[in-house]
Design a protein around this motif. Structure first.
Motif, mmCIF file in Angstrom:
data_model
loop_
_atom_site.group_PDB
_atom_site.id
_atom_site.type_symbol
_atom_site.label_atom_id
_atom_site.label_comp_id
_atom_site.label_asym_id
_atom_site.label_seq_id
_atom_site.Cartn_x
_atom_site.Cartn_y
_atom_site.Cartn_z
ATOM 1 N N VAL A 167 -3.855 -3.359 -3.498
ATOM 2 C CA VAL A 167 -3.791 -4.525 -2.623
ATOM 3 C C VAL A 167 -5.196 -5.001 -2.290
ATOM 4 O O VAL A 167 -6.062 -4.201 -1.935
ATOM 5 C CB VAL A 167 -3.036 -4.195 -1.320
ATOM 6 C CG1 VAL A 167 -3.094 -5.372 -0.342
ATOM 7 C CG2 VAL A 167 -1.586 -3.824 -1.613
ATOM 8 N N THR A 202 0.846 -1.198 0.000
ATOM 9 C CA THR A 202 0.000 0.000 0.000
ATOM 10 C C THR A 202 0.880 1.247 0.000
ATOM 11 O O THR A 202 0.623 2.213 -0.744
ATOM 12 C CB THR A 202 -0.935 -0.006 1.221
ATOM 13 O OG1 THR A 202 -1.795 -1.149 1.146
ATOM 14 C CG2 THR A 202 -1.779 1.259 1.267
ATOM 15 N N GLU A 203 1.948 1.234 0.823
ATOM 16 C CA GLU A 203 2.870 2.372 0.863
ATOM 17 C C GLU A 203 3.605 2.557 -0.460
ATOM 18 O O GLU A 203 3.979 3.675 -0.824
ATOM 19 C CB GLU A 203 3.881 2.179 1.997
ATOM 20 C CG GLU A 203 3.264 2.299 3.384
ATOM 21 C CD GLU A 203 4.233 1.903 4.486
ATOM 22 O OE1 GLU A 203 5.413 1.639 4.152
ATOM 23 O OE2 GLU A 203 3.816 1.849 5.658
#
Length: 387
Positions: A47, A41-42
């Protein structure tokens, strides 16, 4: 796109130590699943989380490229004192990472994640990629989350190839065995062991069948030029009975537990028969074969079924992987989740840097050089133009 060997080696080791740092036994994968989901996600990747399983969608919009899935499981079997703390060590002349799950199968996860995170590779590869890291593989079939993942994320079933990065000693292991567990109940007549002629001993009645099984339990089977083995194994056996336990062992007064009397000729004797069979026939055909072999000698109750997966050397992407990687090709003499992909029509193969002999061992380890080689061969396939 490809760092020098020293940099790659250090990166893979650091990744594996970190990945093994979360020792998440089957059923307790939430921490590692949360960590993996947060990582991607970062990084700005789409996702999807299904239970304790993670799907990272690396497809590039506007491309008409075959989809390749990089697949691994996040769970491990319980650690031991010899592998609880991840560390680098030297065994013989080989530098390794010791950790629970190092070979089975976090070394495979690590090389998949490193390739997936290579933006230049994904931009230039003739394939689109997706990362599938799932939970529940080491437990019972009912707890394995891969089927739920495939049901929840249906576009995964459109993939041209799934690479399952289980430990394969660096071989490309194609297909997998199917499996049947059946309980064979030999029926006699219970009697006193001082007067066995009043009954029929079900245990010794099973003797001829067990002797036959002892002498004839391995059969070679070739599928598409690849050598598999059918294996028939008696894995458990038991007789019935009731006997009281002694006082002081935690039972209520008068409570009884199942335990055979030693002076009773058993009226029934049950054997668990496990047939592992090559992908030369269907699960249904193998069950008929099992029942025919037992015949009228025992009552047969099938208690577990696992379908095989064909090697699929006829599929162009499987053939491209085999030709490009250049690693030895062998049969997968076991069951793996390539069978779940086969069920939904996705060609799949087993390929990973872990050592099969290290799976579930005390002090489990993965050779660092094998990770470097596995990464290089995986990247070679993912960057070779399709013919």
């Amino acid at each position: 796109m490809t760092p020098d060997v020293s940099t790659l080696r250090d990166d893979l080791v650091a990744r594996l130590l970190d990945h093994c740092g979360q020792v998440c036994v089957t059923g307790d994968e939430d921490p590692i699943a949360t960590t993996v989901a947060a990582r991607y996600t970062e990084l700005g990747e789409p996702v999807t989380r299904v239970g304790n399983s993670i799907v990272v969608d690396g497809r590039r919009p506007g491309r008409d490229a075959p989809l390749v899935l990089l697949v691994g499981h996040l769970d491990v079997v319980p650690p031991t004192d010899d592998d609880r703390e991840p560390r680098v060590a030297t065994i013989g002349d080989t530098e390794v990472v010791i950790a629970r799950g190092a070979s089975d199968m976090k070394a495979g996860n690590v090389i998949a994640m490193a390739a997936f995170e290579d933006g230049e590779l994904r931009d230039t590869s003739p394939y689109d990629l997706a990362l599938v890291l799932y939970g529940g593989e080491e437990g019972g079939a009912e707890d394995n989350e891969l089927r739920e993942v495939l049901d929840t994320v249906p576009w995964l079933t459109e993939a041209a190839l799934a690479i399952v990065l289980e430990p394969t000693d660096g071989e490309v292991q194609l297909g997998c065995l199917g499996g049947i567990h059946a309980e064979l109940r030999f029926v006699g007549q219970q009697a006193h062991s001082a007067r066995p002629w009043h009954g029929e001993n079900a245990l010794t009645k099973a003797g001829r069948f067990l002797a036959e099984l002892h002498d004839d339990h391995v059969r070679d089977v070739e599928v598409d030029g690849i050598a598999y083995r059918d294996v028939w194994s008696a894995t458990m056996a038991w007789t019935p009975g009731l006997a009281p336990r002694a006082r002081g062992d935690g039972l209520e007064p008068g409570e009884r537990v199942a335990r055979p009397f030693r002076n009773v000729v058993p009226g029934t004797f049950t054997v668990n028969l496990n047939l592992r069979f090559a992908p030369s026939r269907s699960l249904e055909d193998a069950e008929v074969e099992l029942r025919d072999r037992v015949g009228e000698r025992a009552e047969v109750t099938v208690v577990d079924l696992a379908p095989p997966a064909p090697p699929r050397l006829d599929h162009p992407v499987v053939r491209a992987f085999v030709n490009t990687v250049g690693a030895p090709v062998a049969a997968k003499q076991a069951w793996t989740d390539v069978a779940r992909f086969a069920e939904v029509g996705v060609p799949a193969l087993n390929y990973g840097p872990g050592l099969t002999a290290q799976a579930h061992q005390r002090g489990e380890f993965a050779p660092i050089d094998a990770m470097v080689t596995g990464h290089d061969q995986l990247v070679r396939f993912l960057t070779t133009p399709r013919s």
